[in-house]
Design a protein around this motif. Structure first.
Motif, mmCIF file in Angstrom:
data_model
loop_
_atom_site.group_PDB
_atom_site.id
_atom_site.type_symbol
_atom_site.label_atom_id
_atom_site.label_comp_id
_atom_site.label_asym_id
_atom_site.label_seq_id
_atom_site.Cartn_x
_atom_site.Cartn_y
_atom_site.Cartn_z
ATOM 1 N N ALA A 56 0.848 -1.249 -0.084
ATOM 2 C CA ALA A 56 0.011 -0.004 -0.090
ATOM 3 C C ALA A 56 0.693 1.244 0.037
ATOM 4 C CB ALA A 56 -0.771 -0.016 1.014
ATOM 5 N N GLY A 57 0.585 2.146 -0.992
ATOM 6 C CA GLY A 57 1.486 3.563 -1.014
ATOM 7 C C GLY A 57 2.660 3.300 -1.758
ATOM 8 N N ALA A 58 2.994 2.245 -2.665
ATOM 9 C CA ALA A 58 3.862 1.955 -3.212
ATOM 10 C C ALA A 58 3.953 2.956 -4.459
ATOM 11 C CB ALA A 58 4.093 0.528 -4.027
ATOM 12 N N TYR A 59 3.101 3.497 -4.774
ATOM 13 C CA TYR A 59 2.910 4.348 -5.786
ATOM 14 C C TYR A 59 1.948 5.563 -5.786
ATOM 15 C CZ TYR A 59 -0.151 1.338 -8.135
ATOM 16 O OH TYR A 59 -1.109 0.559 -8.452
ATOM 17 N N GLY A 60 1.999 6.618 -6.341
ATOM 18 C CA GLY A 60 0.774 7.575 -6.319
ATOM 19 C C GLY A 60 0.688 7.973 -4.816
ATOM 20 N N GLY A 84 -2.591 -1.854 -1.917
ATOM 21 C CA GLY A 84 -2.200 -3.332 -1.481
ATOM 22 C C GLY A 84 -3.018 -4.566 -2.129
ATOM 23 N N LEU A 85 -4.028 -3.854 -3.074
ATOM 24 C CA LEU A 85 -4.700 -5.101 -3.703
ATOM 25 C C LEU A 85 -3.881 -5.492 -5.016
ATOM 26 C CD1 LEU A 85 -8.308 -3.765 -3.315
ATOM 27 C CD2 LEU A 85 -7.180 -5.420 -2.107
ATOM 28 N N GLY A 86 -4.193 -6.974 -5.591
ATOM 29 C CA GLY A 86 -3.309 -7.202 -6.597
ATOM 30 C C GLY A 86 -1.893 -7.637 -5.965
ATOM 31 N N TYR A 87 -0.952 -8.159 -7.303
ATOM 32 C CA TYR A 87 0.063 -8.662 -6.871
ATOM 33 C C TYR A 87 1.049 -7.889 -8.017
ATOM 34 C CZ TYR A 87 -1.360 -12.135 -10.415
ATOM 35 O OH TYR A 87 -1.775 -12.644 -11.568
ATOM 36 N N GLN A 88 2.447 -7.806 -7.640
ATOM 37 C CA GLN A 88 3.173 -6.846 -8.424
ATOM 38 C C GLN A 88 4.023 -7.624 -9.593
ATOM 39 O OE1 GLN A 88 5.846 -5.169 -5.771
ATOM 40 N NE2 GLN A 88 7.033 -7.051 -5.429
ATOM 41 N N GLY A 148 0.788 -7.284 -16.350
ATOM 42 C CA GLY A 148 0.533 -5.930 -16.625
ATOM 43 C C GLY A 148 1.095 -5.274 -15.672
ATOM 44 N N GLY A 149 1.645 -5.725 -14.785
ATOM 45 C CA GLY A 149 2.202 -4.932 -13.488
ATOM 46 C C GLY A 149 1.340 -4.570 -12.341
ATOM 47 N N PRO A 150 1.831 -3.985 -11.392
ATOM 48 C CA PRO A 150 0.900 -3.590 -10.285
ATOM 49 C C PRO A 150 -0.506 -3.179 -10.479
ATOM 50 C CG PRO A 150 2.975 -2.626 -9.791
ATOM 51 C CD PRO A 150 2.856 -3.028 -11.223
ATOM 52 N N VAL A 151 -1.342 -3.420 -9.780
ATOM 53 C CA VAL A 151 -2.959 -3.083 -10.328
ATOM 54 C C VAL A 151 -3.238 -1.921 -9.067
ATOM 55 C CG1 VAL A 151 -5.234 -3.778 -9.888
ATOM 56 C CG2 VAL A 151 -3.402 -5.547 -10.700
ATOM 57 N N PRO A 152 -3.667 -0.922 -9.662
ATOM 58 C CA PRO A 152 -4.006 0.169 -8.869
ATOM 59 C C PRO A 152 -5.365 0.303 -8.527
ATOM 60 C CG PRO A 152 -4.366 0.783 -11.415
ATOM 61 C CD PRO A 152 -3.583 -0.642 -11.073
ATOM 62 N N SER A 204 -16.874 6.471 -6.626
ATOM 63 C CA SER A 204 -17.023 5.489 -6.809
ATOM 64 C C SER A 204 -15.678 4.667 -7.081
ATOM 65 C CB SER A 204 -17.957 5.103 -7.987
ATOM 66 O OG SER A 204 -18.116 3.550 -8.346
ATOM 67 N N THR A 205 -15.237 3.581 -6.377
ATOM 68 C CA THR A 205 -13.949 3.026 -6.590
ATOM 69 C C THR A 205 -13.984 1.611 -7.087
ATOM 70 O OG1 THR A 205 -13.312 4.281 -4.455
ATOM 71 C CG2 THR A 205 -11.963 2.418 -5.216
ATOM 72 N N VAL A 206 -13.210 1.219 -7.909
ATOM 73 C CA VAL A 206 -12.765 -0.270 -8.476
ATOM 74 C C VAL A 206 -11.410 -0.560 -8.409
ATOM 75 C CG1 VAL A 206 -12.893 0.543 -10.895
ATOM 76 C CG2 VAL A 206 -13.728 -1.751 -10.071
ATOM 77 N N THR A 207 -11.184 -1.791 -8.312
ATOM 78 C CA THR A 207 -9.753 -2.266 -8.487
ATOM 79 C C THR A 207 -9.648 -2.501 -10.125
ATOM 80 O OG1 THR A 207 -9.936 -3.606 -6.391
ATOM 81 C CG2 THR A 207 -8.205 -4.453 -7.783
ATOM 82 N N GLY A 208 -8.382 -2.023 -10.160
ATOM 83 C CA GLY A 208 -8.100 -2.306 -11.779
ATOM 84 C C GLY A 208 -8.075 -3.628 -12.363
ATOM 85 N N GLU A 209 -7.919 -4.578 -11.613
ATOM 86 C CA GLU A 209 -8.135 -5.950 -12.230
ATOM 87 C C GLU A 209 -9.541 -6.370 -12.580
ATOM 88 O OE1 GLU A 209 -4.927 -9.108 -10.467
ATOM 89 O OE2 GLU A 209 -6.857 -8.546 -9.071
ATOM 90 N N ASP A 210 -10.441 -5.649 -12.008
ATOM 91 C CA ASP A 210 -11.860 -5.601 -12.300
ATOM 92 C C ASP A 210 -12.409 -4.891 -13.552
ATOM 93 O OD1 ASP A 210 -12.395 -7.346 -10.232
ATOM 94 O OD2 ASP A 210 -12.755 -5.707 -8.988
#
Length: 138
Positions: A7-11, A82-86, A90-94, A126-132
């Protein structure tokens, strides 16, 4: 299968329009065409706040559901939650949040009947995980 994204790895990258200029915080790259797709749907015009008429088979944008909405009212935020895996291809999921800002709510009926004044609306999001997210239509 991969290490968790911290969590907080980017942005966070907060992307929005100020007047006619779009930008993102933290040196994020602003993509006017992608922002326009959220705002206008399947149209190529990225140069103003106009909301085009829908045609058959066209995906609507936010402006079609909320007439009077301006690009400067829409904020898109990309955050590492912190959701998803690096190690995914496609890289980390925002985590992506779309919110509205600086809008006024008008009490059309109650304003005339009881004198209610317009009020500033709180931020709506409204929020969604990038994988979705789905990148193709339909």
């Amino acid at each position: 299968p991969g290490a968790p994204v911290v969590a907080g790895a980017y942005g966070p990258f907060v992307c929005s329009y100020t007047g006619a200029t779009g930008s993102c915080t933290n040196n994020g790259g602003f993509n006017a065409a992608a922002f326009s797709r959220v705002f206008r749907g399947d149209t190529a015009n990225t140069s103003n706040d106009a909301c085009p008429a829908l045609t058959a088979g066209q995906r609507p944008g936010m402006c079609h559901f909320f007439p009077g909405l301006l690009r400067s009212n829409v904020v898109v935020t990309y955050t590492a939650t912190g959701l998803g895996y690096q190690t995914r291809l496609g890289g980390p999921v925002p985590t992506i949040t779309v919110s509205l800002q600086n809008r006024t709510f008008q009490f059309f009926f109650l304003q005339g009947l009881m004198g209610f004044a317009n009020i500033n609306m709180p931020s709506m999001l409204s929020t969604v995980t990038g994988e979705d997210l789905k990148s193709t239509w339909p």
